[in-house]
Design an enzyme around this catalytic site. Structure first.
Site: not given
Length: 258
Positions: A103, A108, A131
């Protein structure tokens, strides 16, 4: 799809990945430097953290930890570990760290430019992996609108399985035919979209590119009034060529190329 009654924790991992591209024309070396400086200011680690925190709120998760970094000469990265808002009182996974690694939200950035033709490209790679009950699909529209997106590549995959109270395995817990099912109409009206989906493997891919082209939106440091018709046409061709290569994922040779 009816709501599942699960035995224990929902072990499905849902991962949404973005590649977002912004194209710009910066004619001179000074304009290129100014464009990169602009991106570093607008999409620095602090600003990216704000965007990802909004995403966390939108999908109904809690921030557990934030790691962020600005880079020299340019670029930034942010990673946020998240957990479900609803407390889980079932058996804990063997490794709490391993659970948290499922999770997370990361971003980036990669500014770059063509050395000769004046084309500059800014790419942001974003991954939202969850999840349990929370879904990264809720953040689609926010993320697309948070960046200056000329081309967007989206990947969504559901991994693993969970069990219902009868013990039967379930490999997906929601209906999806395409990522486009979760994109707002006003965004779909602005983009050409192409799908490559493998529903049986729970893999979905959508590519997007802007439909409308206004050269004024792509010039950095110049005005269309400063350009001759021939110059404007040449810049427009270079930008469209860049967009096409990114959208189709391959080099495209045009007349006059080597």
């Amino acid at each position: 799809m009816d709501k599942l009654r699960l035995h224990g924790f929902n072990n499905l991992t849902k991962s949404l990945s973005f590649n977002i591209y912004d194209i710009c024309y910066a004619r001179t070396g000074e304009q290129k430097k100014a464009y990169v400086a602009y991106l570093d200011e607008v999409f620095n680690a602090e600003r990216l953290t704000q965007i990802l925190t909004e995403v966390t709120d939108m999908i109904g998760a809690n921030v557990l930890n934030i790691a962020r970094q600005d880079y020299e000469p340019e670029g930034a990265s942010v990673t946020i570990l998240i957990a479900e808002e609803t407390a889980y009182d079932g058996p804990l996974p063997e490794s709490v760290v391993g659970h948290l690694d499922k999770s997370h939200i990361t971003v980036h950035t990669y500014p770059e430019f063509h050395p000769d033709h004046g084309i500059s490209t800014f790419r942001a790679d974003i991954d939202v992996s969850t999840c349990g009950l929370i879904s990264p699909l809720k953040a689609l529209n926010l993320l697309i609108n948070s960046f200056e997106s000329d081309v967007v590549a989206l990947d969504y995959r559901v991994r693993g399985f969970t069990r219902d109270v009868e013990g039967a395995k379930h490999f997906i817990d929601h209906q999806i035919h395409s990522i486009q099912d979760y994109i707002a109409d006003d965004i779909k009206n602005r983009y050409q979209m192409v799908d490559v989906n493998v529903p049986a493997e729970r893999i979905f891919h959508t590519k997007m590119r802007l439909l409308d082209f206004d050269i004024d939106d792509y010039l950095f440091g110049d005005s269309p009034n400063d350009l001759s018709t021939e110059e404007a046409d040449g810049i427009r061709e270079r930008i469209e060529h860049e967009v096409n290569e990114i959208f189709y994922g391959r080099n495209i040779v045009v007349d006059g190329d080597g």
